[in-house]
Write a protein that holds these residues in place. Structure first.
Motif, PDB file in Angstrom:
ATOM      1  N   THR A 319      10.148  10.929  26.007  1.00  0.00           N
ATOM      2  CA  THR A 319      10.578  10.784  27.610  1.00  0.00           C
ATOM      3  C   THR A 319      12.015  11.412  27.813  1.00  0.00           C
ATOM      4  O   THR A 319      12.931  10.842  27.138  1.00  0.00           O
ATOM      5  CB  THR A 319       9.468  10.099  28.442  1.00  0.00           C
ATOM      6  N   LEU A 320      11.862  12.126  29.392  1.00  0.00           N
ATOM      7  CA  LEU A 320      12.941  12.126  29.380  1.00  0.00           C
ATOM      8  C   LEU A 320      13.736  11.136  30.273  1.00  0.00           C
ATOM      9  O   LEU A 320      14.916  10.443  30.121  1.00  0.00           O
ATOM     10  CB  LEU A 320      13.083  13.423  30.610  1.00  0.00           C
ATOM     11  N   ARG A 321      13.162  10.202  30.892  1.00  0.00           N
ATOM     12  CA  ARG A 321      13.598   8.549  30.837  1.00  0.00           C
ATOM     13  C   ARG A 321      13.858   7.836  29.886  1.00  0.00           C
ATOM     14  O   ARG A 321      15.162   7.409  30.138  1.00  0.00           O
ATOM     15  CB  ARG A 321      12.463   7.942  31.919  1.00  0.00           C
ATOM     16  N   ASN A 322      13.604   7.833  29.197  1.00  0.00           N
ATOM     17  CA  ASN A 322      13.998   6.996  27.695  1.00  0.00           C
ATOM     18  C   ASN A 322      15.250   7.851  27.455  1.00  0.00           C
ATOM     19  O   ASN A 322      16.081   6.725  26.621  1.00  0.00           O
ATOM     20  CB  ASN A 322      13.151   7.363  26.860  1.00  0.00           C
ATOM     21  N   ILE A 323      15.014   8.660  27.150  1.00  0.00           N
ATOM     22  CA  ILE A 323      16.824   9.730  26.495  1.00  0.00           C
ATOM     23  C   ILE A 323      17.366   9.133  27.817  1.00  0.00           C
ATOM     24  O   ILE A 323      19.015   9.136  27.117  1.00  0.00           O
ATOM     25  CB  ILE A 323      16.892  11.350  26.845  1.00  0.00           C
ATOM     26  N   ARG A 324      17.794   9.317  28.634  1.00  0.00           N
ATOM     27  CA  ARG A 324      18.158   9.178  30.094  1.00  0.00           C
ATOM     28  C   ARG A 324      19.211   7.535  30.110  1.00  0.00           C
ATOM     29  O   ARG A 324      19.933   7.397  29.915  1.00  0.00           O
ATOM     30  CB  ARG A 324      18.081   9.307  31.871  1.00  0.00           C
ATOM     31  N   LEU A 325      18.085   7.133  29.297  1.00  0.00           N
ATOM     32  CA  LEU A 325      18.010   5.612  29.202  1.00  0.00           C
ATOM     33  C   LEU A 325      19.165   5.168  28.429  1.00  0.00           C
ATOM     34  O   LEU A 325      19.903   4.463  28.504  1.00  0.00           O
ATOM     35  CB  LEU A 325      16.663   4.469  29.183  1.00  0.00           C
ATOM     36  N   GLN A 326      18.563   6.048  27.627  1.00  0.00           N
ATOM     37  CA  GLN A 326      20.133   5.776  26.549  1.00  0.00           C
ATOM     38  C   GLN A 326      21.035   6.285  26.291  1.00  0.00           C
ATOM     39  O   GLN A 326      22.073   5.609  25.935  1.00  0.00           O
ATOM     40  CB  GLN A 326      18.733   6.986  24.803  1.00  0.00           C
ATOM     41  N   LEU A 327      21.785   7.660  26.991  1.00  0.00           N
ATOM     42  CA  LEU A 327      22.442   7.909  27.475  1.00  0.00           C
ATOM     43  C   LEU A 327      23.590   7.331  28.534  1.00  0.00           C
ATOM     44  O   LEU A 327      24.532   6.890  27.809  1.00  0.00           O
ATOM     45  CB  LEU A 327      22.719   9.480  28.169  1.00  0.00           C
ATOM     46  N   PHE A 328      22.614   6.344  29.371  1.00  0.00           N
ATOM     47  CA  PHE A 328      23.126   5.618  29.890  1.00  0.00           C
ATOM     48  C   PHE A 328      22.958   4.466  29.867  1.00  0.00           C
ATOM     49  O   PHE A 328      24.693   3.994  30.135  1.00  0.00           O
ATOM     50  CB  PHE A 328      22.755   5.906  31.355  1.00  0.00           C
ATOM     51  N   GLY A 329      23.274   3.799  28.607  1.00  0.00           N
ATOM     52  CA  GLY A 329      23.025   2.687  28.074  1.00  0.00           C
ATOM     53  C   GLY A 329      24.340   2.233  27.602  1.00  0.00           C
ATOM     54  O   GLY A 329      25.417   1.541  27.015  1.00  0.00           O
ATOM     55  N   ASP A 330      24.169   3.991  26.304  1.00  0.00           N
ATOM     56  CA  ASP A 330      25.417   4.472  25.283  1.00  0.00           C
ATOM     57  C   ASP A 330      26.230   4.062  26.290  1.00  0.00           C
ATOM     58  O   ASP A 330      27.808   3.007  25.994  1.00  0.00           O
ATOM     59  CB  ASP A 330      25.208   5.192  25.001  1.00  0.00           C
ATOM     60  N   ALA A 331      26.889   4.712  27.386  1.00  0.00           N
ATOM     61  CA  ALA A 331      28.272   4.794  27.870  1.00  0.00           C
ATOM     62  C   ALA A 331      28.211   3.307  28.856  1.00  0.00           C
ATOM     63  O   ALA A 331      29.647   3.189  29.261  1.00  0.00           O
ATOM     64  CB  ALA A 331      28.019   6.128  28.523  1.00  0.00           C
ATOM     65  N   PHE A 332      27.772   2.806  29.577  1.00  0.00           N
ATOM     66  CA  PHE A 332      27.710   1.382  30.552  1.00  0.00           C
ATOM     67  C   PHE A 332      27.722   0.653  29.004  1.00  0.00           C
ATOM     68  O   PHE A 332      29.059  -0.178  29.465  1.00  0.00           O
ATOM     69  CB  PHE A 332      26.294   2.084  30.626  1.00  0.00           C
ATOM     70  N   LEU A 333      27.200   0.049  28.372  1.00  0.00           N
ATOM     71  CA  LEU A 333      28.005  -0.989  27.176  1.00  0.00           C
ATOM     72  C   LEU A 333      28.936  -0.586  26.195  1.00  0.00           C
ATOM     73  O   LEU A 333      29.815  -1.399  25.958  1.00  0.00           O
ATOM     74  CB  LEU A 333      26.426  -0.861  26.472  1.00  0.00           C
ATOM     75  N   THR A 334      29.435   1.085  26.473  1.00  0.00           N
ATOM     76  CA  THR A 334      31.255   1.082  25.798  1.00  0.00           C
ATOM     77  C   THR A 334      31.629   0.168  26.976  1.00  0.00           C
ATOM     78  O   THR A 334      32.985   0.107  26.146  1.00  0.00           O
ATOM     79  CB  THR A 334      30.592   2.672  25.414  1.00  0.00           C
ATOM     80  N   VAL A 335      31.442   0.602  27.850  1.00  0.00           N
ATOM     81  CA  VAL A 335      33.003   0.380  29.270  1.00  0.00           C
ATOM     82  C   VAL A 335      33.185  -1.222  29.097  1.00  0.00           C
ATOM     83  O   VAL A 335      33.864  -1.737  29.395  1.00  0.00           O
ATOM     84  CB  VAL A 335      32.822   1.089  29.723  1.00  0.00           C
ATOM     85  N   VAL A 336      32.039  -1.446  29.109  1.00  0.00           N
ATOM     86  CA  VAL A 336      31.136  -2.790  29.557  1.00  0.00           C
ATOM     87  C   VAL A 336      32.416  -3.890  27.801  1.00  0.00           C
ATOM     88  O   VAL A 336      32.571  -4.958  28.076  1.00  0.00           O
ATOM     89  CB  VAL A 336      30.209  -3.158  29.967  1.00  0.00           C
ATOM     90  N   LEU A 337      32.014  -3.376  27.130  1.00  0.00           N
ATOM     91  CA  LEU A 337      32.380  -4.121  25.906  1.00  0.00           C
ATOM     92  C   LEU A 337      34.054  -3.737  25.732  1.00  0.00           C
ATOM     93  O   LEU A 337      34.938  -4.687  25.352  1.00  0.00           O
ATOM     94  CB  LEU A 337      32.086  -3.363  24.473  1.00  0.00           C
ATOM     95  N   ALA A 338      34.423  -2.795  26.462  1.00  0.00           N
ATOM     96  CA  ALA A 338      36.268  -2.428  26.549  1.00  0.00           C
ATOM     97  C   ALA A 338      36.612  -3.732  27.847  1.00  0.00           C
ATOM     98  O   ALA A 338      37.542  -4.201  26.830  1.00  0.00           O
ATOM     99  CB  ALA A 338      36.421  -1.135  26.842  1.00  0.00           C
ATOM    100  N   PHE A 339      35.450  -3.556  28.766  1.00  0.00           N
ATOM    101  CA  PHE A 339      36.198  -4.391  29.388  1.00  0.00           C
ATOM    102  C   PHE A 339      36.614  -6.018  29.367  1.00  0.00           C
ATOM    103  O   PHE A 339      37.236  -6.909  29.232  1.00  0.00           O
ATOM    104  CB  PHE A 339      35.046  -4.253  30.492  1.00  0.00           C
ATOM    105  N   GLY A 340      35.507  -6.232  27.880  1.00  0.00           N
ATOM    106  CA  GLY A 340      35.037  -7.943  27.320  1.00  0.00           C
ATOM    107  C   GLY A 340      36.823  -7.981  26.543  1.00  0.00           C
ATOM    108  O   GLY A 340      37.158  -8.794  26.227  1.00  0.00           O
ATOM    109  N   LEU A 341      36.957  -7.370  25.862  1.00  0.00           N
ATOM    110  CA  LEU A 341      37.952  -7.329  25.204  1.00  0.00           C
ATOM    111  C   LEU A 341      39.118  -7.377  25.902  1.00  0.00           C
ATOM    112  O   LEU A 341      39.689  -7.641  25.301  1.00  0.00           O
ATOM    113  CB  LEU A 341      37.864  -5.690  24.019  1.00  0.00           C
ATOM    114  N   SER A 342      38.986  -6.323  26.714  1.00  0.00           N
ATOM    115  CA  SER A 342      40.709  -6.292  26.794  1.00  0.00           C
ATOM    116  C   SER A 342      41.257  -7.249  28.520  1.00  0.00           C
ATOM    117  O   SER A 342      41.364  -8.156  27.926  1.00  0.00           O
ATOM    118  CB  SER A 342      40.506  -5.390  28.476  1.00  0.00           C
ATOM    119  N   ILE A 343      39.363  -8.640  28.742  1.00  0.00           N
ATOM    120  CA  ILE A 343      40.132  -9.706  29.311  1.00  0.00           C
ATOM    121  C   ILE A 343      40.627 -10.570  27.612  1.00  0.00           C
ATOM    122  O   ILE A 343      41.721 -11.321  27.570  1.00  0.00           O
ATOM    123  CB  ILE A 343      38.831 -10.152  29.486  1.00  0.00           C
TER     124      ILE A 343
END
Length: 790
Positions: A319-343
């Motif tokens: 579904t469109l919702r699943n695809i949006r969730l996947q794209l959102f989660g990919d970008a969001f988790l990438t930045v959060v992971l980078a932020f954790g590494l930055s700390i």
């Protein structure tokens, strides 16, 4: 269940495109680490005494510096603050602070050396600052003589982990005096404290003549209006009638660059190098922009691969919702992971950062109530906005539509803009770094005359002629030695009013040195005219030497100064027999921000030097430590009741030029990080570009293209990007650095390398990375590539 599936798809996407993912995360983590450090430092320094409820009612009582026009000193005579509280209802309370010149301490007859800061204060200290005790009673310290309070760090240095309260500390001061204090309290460290000290005692009325003064005003008082009243009422200043008082808020002293060249260095007050801070903050933002460019480039390239899989998922019923969730989660988790590494990176680099800027940041402050909300807001903006855009914008696109919008010539132009932007920032940082290092090299050249030089003695000590004679007999590691009546870097300065031929009166400072005939040789001062100092002393009763600034400012144009009496130009001199016998080249004793002060060097005879209180020594570098030990041994033998101490003249001079050194180190640090991030981005972009063009390159090879031609084909666009970036960055960066250089009276000459090296370094890094990718690709069998592509 849906979240588990989405998370698995995200992890699989990361693994399939691990090169892009690792480059983008590493770049983003470095950029976030730099930005987080500077943001946190900015908040920390701006929030000094931020939890103090009376912060906005506390003001420094300052007055015009009588020695330097346009400057102020945070000083008031000991009797002034009590008079102000008694005479002005607006003054609720006052706090006077003084620093004692402590050399070292003794605990249980064990000598403990170190840079101890001992302050004396009024009993009103507790009314200004909320210090809590770890041990003992805080109230005794400021009420009873002979009591001392220690900071936690000082207590650990003196007593280890043992209890300190009730123990004795023997303090040895610079002028030979020693006093014993009983430890009455150990004070807890205060986060963002205005005052920085190791020991605190009550004022001794017999020895406290004045110092830094803080006033606490009643609520609603206008500080500027009160300062005007003080001046109208003619409250005594250092120069009554010529100087006036000011009431300045805490930021006026705390959030400003420390004036290391001033006669009043407030090293016990927290002071932030503001200029360095703002330049560093700008550099950190530029580093973050490079990281974001890398992240954007890598994300666009990776999404092209990812959308193929998303297209398959659509065909499989996603579904469109699943695809949006996947794209959102990919970008969001990438930045959060980078932020954790930055700390984690911040934790590893924090000590280096503190050394570079002289800060006192701790990891606990990152998670304090002052900083954590800002960090959370920052990470939310960095993660949610891009993730929301990607999920909403791209989830509805088909694979064909995406290739039309975000690939081909359109993507090439977008990549060109991002890469050029990275090059612009890298070239700008390199230009700033080279300019600052060039100025630093000039500072080191000016400081070279003081290398190996130390100074012993003080104005209140015993004459050092016998000590000099003993050193000449027993210590062989001394290259040159001068007996004098004045310190060189802290020489006596007096003001001189100069009457110009136009009638205009100019006020300048006059520096005075008094020493024997070896002074020029010890300090490597170049003599421009006149006979050698030893011959001058043989022929004249009172010969003096002046510097170029003296001639330029005080001597009429065209007049030959040698042979004239000093009184012709310095009407306030007390030596009526002094005759100018030569001119020496200007040399700096303060920061290069200040012009060299007019100087008079009085050459003293043997009889005059019997009251010489200072020794300047140039030590041979090959056995410096051994020579220092021998000098100390002779000193202790001749002055058993006076502690040995010396000033390292080279270190003190460099400390007065600390701003340019600190800025140079910071810019070098960020320039290296910028180049590293640019290299990361180029690697990812080149890796993607070469694989996108593998069929084209294979066909070219089949038609006879050489390896060199293929490598040039891949390098050509990056060379164009570098040249365009150079044309953009150079004028902008140079304008900023010219503005920075304006603060210096003496600036390093510009070299061709400052303009050439930024382009060569950036182009060289891109050439190496792209050539490596092209060389690897040129070794691939073209027939196999064409078959696989088909």
């Amino acid at each position: 269940m849906i979240l588990n599936v989405v998370l698995k798809m995200i992890l699989r996407s990361w693994w399939r495109n691990k090169v892009f993912f690792l480059v983008s995360v590493a770049s983003l983590a470095l950029g976030l680490a730099c930005t987080n450090l500077l943001m946190t430092y900015f908040v920390h320094e701006h929030g000094l005494e931020g939890r103090n409820p009376d912060r906005d009612r506390m003001f420094f009582l300052r007055q015009d510096d009588p020695m330097t026009e346009g400057k102020r000193v945070a000083f008031a005579g000991a009797e002034i603050p009590p008079q102000l509280k008694q005479s002005y209802a607006e003054v609720e309370n006052f706090l006077r602070l003084g620093k004692l010149d402590l050399l070292y301490c003794k605990v249980n007859e064990q000598k403990v050396e170190g840079d101890f800061k001992m302050l004396s204060a009024d009993t009103t200290l507790t009314n200004f600052f909320d210090y809590r005790t770890e041990e003992g009673s805080w109230g005794q310290v400021l009420c009873q003589p002979g009591k001392v309070a220690l900071s936690e760090a000082c207590a650990r240095r003196l007593f280890g982990g043992k209890q300190a309260v009730g123990k004795q500390v023997e303090a040895h001061f610079r002028f030979g005096e020693a006093r014993t204090y009983e430890v009455a309290a150990v004070l807890r460290e205060r986060e963002q404290s205005l005052l920085q000290f190791d020991m605190l005692i009550a004022h001794d009325p017999d020895f406290f003549w004045g110092g830094l003064t803080l006033l606490k005003l009643t609520p609603g008082t206008d500080a500027g209006h009160l300062a005007d009243k003080l001046n109208e009422d003619k409250v005594p200043t250092l120069m009554p009638g010529q100087t006036k008082y000011y009431l300045d808020p805490l930021d006026a002293i705390c959030f400003t660059t420390p004036d290391d060249s001033s006669q009043q260095t407030l090293d016990f007050v927290s002071q932030t190098p503001v200029q360095t801070l703002y330049i560093s903050l700008l550099a950190a933002v530029l580093i973050l922009i490079i990281a974001c460019c890398n992240y954007t480039n890598m994300s666009l390239s990776r999404l092209l691969q990812q959308l193929r899989m998303i297209h398959v998922e659509k065909l499989m019923g996603a579904t469109l919702r699943n695809i949006r969730l996947q794209l959102f989660g990919d970008a969001f988790l990438t930045v959060v992971l980078a932020f954790g590494l930055s700390i984690l990176l911040v934790n590893d680099c924090l000590s280096l950062f503190n050394d570079l800027l002289g800060s006192r940041l701790t990891m606990t402050f990152f998670f304090s109530s002052q900083m954590l909300p800002w960090l959370l807001l920052f990470i939310l903006l960095m993660s949610v906005i891009p993730a929301w855009y990607i999920s909403c914008r791209l989830s509805r696109l088909s694979f064909t539509e995406y290739r039309t919008l975000y690939s081909g010539r359109r993507k090439q132009r977008f990549v060109a803009v991002l890469v050029t932007m990275q090059f612009v920032i890298s070239i700008g940082l390199l230009l700033a770094t080279l300019t600052a290092r060039n100025q630093m090299e000039l500072t080191r050249q000016r400081a070279s005359r003081y290398e190996g030089c130390i100074e012993i003695g003080d104005a209140f000590g015993a004459p050092l002629a016998p000590f000099k004679a003993e050193l000449e007999k027993r210590v062989k590691g001394i290259e040159s030695m001068t007996l004098s009546k004045a310190s060189v870097l802290n020489a006596w300065i007096r003001q001189l009013n100069v009457q110009r031929p136009s009638g205009k009166e100019v006020r300048t400072n006059l520096l005075t040195l008094e020493g024997d005939s070896t002074l020029l040789r010890t300090l490597r001062i170049e003599q421009l005219s006149g006979e050698s100092p030893s011959r001058l002393l043989e022929r004249q009763a009172s010969p003096v030497l002046v510097n170029e600034s003296f001639v330029r400012l005080l001597v009429p144009t065209g007049m030959e100064v040698v042979g004239h009496a000093l009184r012709e130009f310095d009407t306030e001199t007390k030596d009526s027999l002094a005759v100018i016998a030569g001119v020496v080249r200007d040399f700096s004793v303060n920061s290069l921000e200040e012009s060299v002060t007019p100087l008079v060097i009085t050459l003293l005879s043997e009889s005059d030097l019997q009251k010489g209180f200072y020794l300047q020594l140039r030590l041979r570098p090959e056995n410096r430590e051994e020579t220092l030990q021998q000098i100390e041994a002779v000193w202790n033998e001749m002055n058993p009741n006076q502690p040995f101490g010396y000033a390292d003249m080279h270190r003190d001079f460099m400390a007065r030029n600390g701003k340019v050194l600190s800025l140079s180190h910071i810019l070098t640090f960020y320039a290296v990080i910028g180049l590293l991030l640019t290299g990361f981005g180029l690697f990812g972009i080149a890796w993607y570009a070469t694989r996108q063009r593998i069929r084209e390159i294979s066909i070219r090879k089949v038609h006879g293209a050489t390896r060199r031609q293929i490598i040039w084909l891949l390098n050509k666009p990056f060379c164009i990007y570098a040249v365009v970036a150079y044309v953009v960055a150079m004028p902008v960066g140079w304008w900023f650095m010219l503005h920075w250089l304006e603060q210096f009276a003496y600036r390093a000459p510009l070299s061709v390398g400052i303009f050439v090296w930024p382009l060569l370094v950036v182009w060289g890094i891109s050439a190496v990375i792209v050539c490596l990718q092209g060389w690897i690709l040129s070794r691939v069998n073209p027939v196999e590539c064409i078959k696989q592509d088909n």
